[in-house]
Design an enzyme around this catalytic site. Structure first.
Site, PDB file in Angstrom:
ATOM      1  N   GLU A   1      -3.339   3.394  14.379  1.00  0.00           N
ATOM      2  CA  GLU A   1      -4.597   2.867  14.911  1.00  0.00           C
ATOM      3  C   GLU A   1      -5.186   3.975  15.761  1.00  0.00           C
ATOM      4  OE1 GLU A   1      -7.341   2.046  16.907  1.00  0.00           O
ATOM      5  OE2 GLU A   1      -6.113   0.850  18.267  1.00  0.00           O
TER       6      GLU A   1
ATOM      7  N   CYS B   1     -10.813   0.714  22.118  1.00  0.00           N
ATOM      8  CA  CYS B   1     -10.939   1.212  20.742  1.00  0.00           C
ATOM      9  C   CYS B   1     -11.935   0.382  19.947  1.00  0.00           C
ATOM     10  CB  CYS B   1      -9.576   1.222  20.048  1.00  0.00           C
ATOM     11  SG  CYS B   1      -8.754  -0.378  20.015  1.00  0.00           S
TER      12      CYS B   1
END
Length: 620
Positions: free
Chosen positions: A319, A353
Site C-alpha cells: 500500500e 493515504c
C-alpha cells in the site's frame, strides 16, 4: 379413561421436563461460552510523557540534533558502538526518549522467537483467539483517551484526529474479527462438477507461520494493531517494523498487546517489534522464516521491499499511498458537502493515504467551492493537542503538526513551484507557533488554477494542502482524475447517485465513495472493515482488510474426499487403464470423446448420443 388420562398427563410432564432439561443445558452451555469468552482484565501503565505536567527537554532543532549533543538525550544505558533513535514530539519539540536501534542479529533473533511461539499458537481455537481480541478491545475502550494522547504526543496530531483515525477504526477492526473472522477462515465447501459428483471439495485456510508488517508513521496505534490483530487471528506470529518517527508510541502500543497475551495465558513472544535504520531492514525482508509481508509506506521503499522478498518468493501486499481525486459534478450542493471535504483534506494535517488531495470541480461550482474553502481555512487553528499548562497555550486546535522537517521542506518546495506557475494560493507557508517555535507546522493551504501536469498535481503531498482543478466536460474530469501514476481511492459527489456511480466506473483506483469521503475505511466504521483496502498502478497491489486481507495471511489448502466412500470411489476404466491394451486407437478416442460429450455437451440430445458412444466404447 383414568389410565388414558394418566398417560396423557405423564406424556405432557415428560415433554415439559425434557424442555426444561434442554433449556437448562442450553443456558449452562451458553453461560460457559460467555464466561469463557469474557475479556480478561489487565493493566498497563501510561507513559509519563502524556501527563498534564510533562515538561521535557526541548530540542532546539530536532532535525539537526542527535542524542550525542545533549546529556539529557542520552539513554540510561549508553553504548558507544550502538546506534540510537531520538524520539520527540513534532508539535512541541519535546524530547520523548532515546531508543536503541535493532541490528541484524537482534532482528533475526526476534524472528526466531516469534517462530517458536507460533508453533503452539497455530493450534489455538478461534474461541481463544477471539478472547484475546475481545480483551484488547475492552482495554482500548477503557483507555481510549490515554491511547489518543500517546498517539498525539508522538505524531503531533489533534485529539479529534486520534479519536477518529486511531480509536474508532481499531475498535471496528476488532469487532469485525470477533464477529466475522472465523466465518472466513474455517473450512469452506466448494462445488463439484458432474464428472466428480461423488467427491466433496474443501478449502482449509491454514496459518502461514511468521508474517511481517512494515508500517508507516501517520497512525501509530491503528497501523500497528491492525496487522497484528489480523495476523494473530489467522494463527500466525508477527514481526512488526515501525517507522523510526514513531518508535516511542509504537513500542508502548505493542507492549500492551504483549501484556494482553500474557494475561490470557499466551506467549507474548508471538508479537515482536523491530525498529532499525534502513541498512538493517533486509534482515527482516530477506528472512526465510517470514512467510508474508504487508508494507505501508512510500513507493520508493516499497519497491525495495518487493525486490528483497523475491529471495524467498515471499508474497507481499503493498500500500504505497495515493493522490486521491474528489470529483464534484454539476448541480452538487456545495454547502451540504463542504464540511466533509474539509475533513477529507485537512484531517491529520493531510497526512492520510486516502486523503482528498485533488478537488476536481465543474466550472459552474468552482468559484463557490474555492471561496468556501478559503473562508474556512482562514479560521483553522494550529497547535499541539498536548502541552504543558505552564506554557499558557489553552486554545483548542483544528490542525496539528506535520511529522518532520523534511515533510515541511518538501511540501514548501512544491508549493513554491505552484506559486511561480501563477496559481492562486491561500496559506502556503510555514507556521511558527508562539510557544513552540521549533515545532513542525505548515499553514492549511488552498491552491486554485492548478495545472494537472504540474509537479504539485502529480506528486503525493501528504500535507494540509487542497488543490483545485476546473473541468467542463465529464471526459475532461476523468482525464484529470486518472492523470497521475496513483490509483488508491476516490470520491464522486453529485445530485444523481446513478450518474455518480457511472462516473466512478471510469476511475482507475481500488476504492470509490459516492457522496462521501473514505467510507471504504474511514467514516463508515461499522461496515468498512468488511471491505478490502488497496489500490492499483503506483498505489501498490494486494489487499488488506476484510475477508481478502485476512485470507492473504493464510495458506489456502484444497482437500478433496469421497462423498460416499463406501459406495463410489475413483476407478480407471479399462479402455484407458495402464498398460493400454493392444486395441484400436479409435476405441480409446471414442471413450474419451463420449465422456467429454456426455459431461459437457450443450444439449440433452448431444449428451444422450455421447453416452451411447461411451457405453459402446466401454464394452469393446
Amino acid at each position: 379413561m383414568a389410565y388414558s388420562g394418566d398417560g396423557e398427563g405423564g406424556t405432557d410432564a415428560f415433554w415439559l421436563l425434557t424442555i426444561f432439561v434442554a433449556l437448562g443445558i442450553y443456558l449452562v452451555f451458553h453461560r460457559f461460552q460467555t464466561v469463557h469468552n469474557r475479556p480478561i482484565p489487565f493493566r498497563w501503565p501510561a507513559p509519563s510523557q502524556v501527563g498534564s505536567r510533562f515538561d521535557a527537554h526541548k530540542i532546539p532543532n530536532p532535525h539537526l540534533e542527535s542524542h550525542l549533543l545533549h546529556d539529557q538525550l542520552r539513554p540510561s544505558l549508553f553504548h558507544e558502538d550502538r546506534r540510537y533513535i531520538t524520539c520527540f514530539d513534532p508539535a512541541t519539540s519535546f524530547h520523548l526518549d532515546t531508543i536503541i536501534a535493532d541490528n541484524g542479529v537482534e532482528i533475526s533473533q526476534k524472528i526466531g522467537r516469534a517462530s517458536e511461539a507460533q508453533k503452539e499458537w497455530k493450534n489455538v481455537s478461534f474461541r481463544d483467539r477471539r478472547r484475546v481480541i475481545r480483551s484488547l478491545k475492552k482495554w482500548l475502550v477503557d483507555n481510549q483517551e490515554m491511547c489518543a494522547r500517546v498517539a498525539c504526543r508522538d505524531t503531533g496530531k489533534t485529539l479529534l484526529d486520534a479519536a477518529l483515525g486511531e480509536i474508532l477504526t481499531t475498535c471496528a477492526k476488532m469487532d469485525w474479527l470477533i464477529n466475522h473472522g472465523e466465518r472466513y477462515l474455517r473450512p469452506e465447501k466448494r462445488h463439484s462438477s458432474l464428472l466428480m459428483f461423488y467427491k466433496s471439495s474443501y478449502v482449509y485456510y491454514e496459518p502461514l507461520g511468521v508474517v511481517a508488517a512494515i508500517v508507516s508513521w501517520n497512525y501509530p496505534l491503528h497501523n500497528a494493531w491492525s496487522p497484528i490483530l489480523a495476523a494473530l487471528f489467522a494463527g500466525n506470529a508477527i514481526v512488526l517494523k515501525c517507522s523510526e518517527q514513531v518508535i516511542w508510541s509504537t513500542k508502548w502500543f505493542v507492549e500492551v498487546i504483549q501484556e494482553c497475551l500474557r494475561a490470557c495465558g499466551r506467549d507474548p513472544e508471538l508479537v515482536q517489534l523491530v525498529c532499525c535504520f534502513p541498512d538493517e531492514a533486509e534482515a527482516l525482508t530477506r528472512s526465510p522464516l517470514i512467510k508474508h509481508i504487508t508494507f505501508i509506506g512510500s513507493e520508493e521503499v516499497g519497491r525495495k521491499v518487493a525486490i528483497a522478498a523475491t529471495d524467498n518468493l515471499t508474497p507481499v501486499t503493498l500500500e504505497l499511498g495515493g493522490k486521491d481525486p474528489c470529483i464534484v459534478l454539476p448541480g452538487t450542493n456545495v454547502k451540504q458537502w463542504i464540511s466533509l471535504w474539509m475533513r477529507g483534506i485537512y484531517q491529520n494535517s493531510g497526512q492520510n493515504c486516502i486523503g482528498l488531495e485533488r478537488l476536481i470541480v465543474h466550472e459552474s461550482l468552482h468559484d463557490e467551492v474555492h471561496q468556501e474553502l478559503v473562508r474556512r481555512v482562514s479560521q483553522l487553528r494550529q497547535g499541539p493537542a498536548l502541552s504543558n499548562p505552564n506554557d499558557g497555550f489553552v486554545l483548542p486546535v483544528d490542525v496539528g503538526a506535520m511529522i518532520s522537517h523534511a515533510s515541511i521542506e518538501r511540501t514548501h518546495q512544491l508549493v513554491q513551484v505552484a506559486i511561480d506557475q501563477g496559481c492562486e494560493i491561500e496559506g502556503g507557508e510555514r507556521y511558527t507557533h508562539v510557544y513552540h517555535e521549533h515545532a513542525y507546522y505548515y499553514r492549511p493551504t488552498v491552491i486554485a488554477d492548478v495545472d494537472p501536469e504540474s509537479p504539485i498535481a502529480q506528486q503525493e503531498l501528504f500535507a494540509p494542502v487542497a488543490l483545485l482543478f476546473k473541468f467542463n466536460t465529464l471526459e475532461e474530469a476523468i482525464a484529470i482524475a486518472n492523470g497521475t501514476r496513483y490509483g488508491l481511492g476516490a470520491s464522486v459527489f453529485g445530485p444523481d447517485q446513478e450518474k455518480c456511480v457511472n462516473f466512478a466506473r471510469h476511475l482507475e483506483c481500488g476504492m470509490v465513495s459516492i457522496n462521501d469521503f473514505g467510507v471504504f475505511y474511514v467514516i463508515n466504521y461499522a461496515c468498512s472493515q468488511d471491505l478490502p483496502f488497496g489500490g492499483t498502478k503506483a498505489s501498490g497491489y494486494g489487499r488488506f482488510g476484510g475477508p481478502e486481507g485476512l485470507r492473504a495471511l493464510t495458506n489456502p489448502k484444497a482437500i478433496v474426499v469421497d462423498r460416499m466412500a463406501w459406495a463410489v470411489q475413483t476407478t480407471i476404466p479399462k479402455p484407458v487403464d495402464y498398460p493400454i491394451a493392444s486395441i484400436r486407437q479409435s476405441w480409446q478416442v471414442e471413450f474419451v470423446s463420449g465422456l467429454v460429450g456426455f459431461v459437457y455437451g450443450d444439449s440433452w440430445r448431444a449428451r444422450i448420443n455421447s453416452l451411447a458412444r461411451l457405453v459402446q466404447a466401454s464394452g469393446r
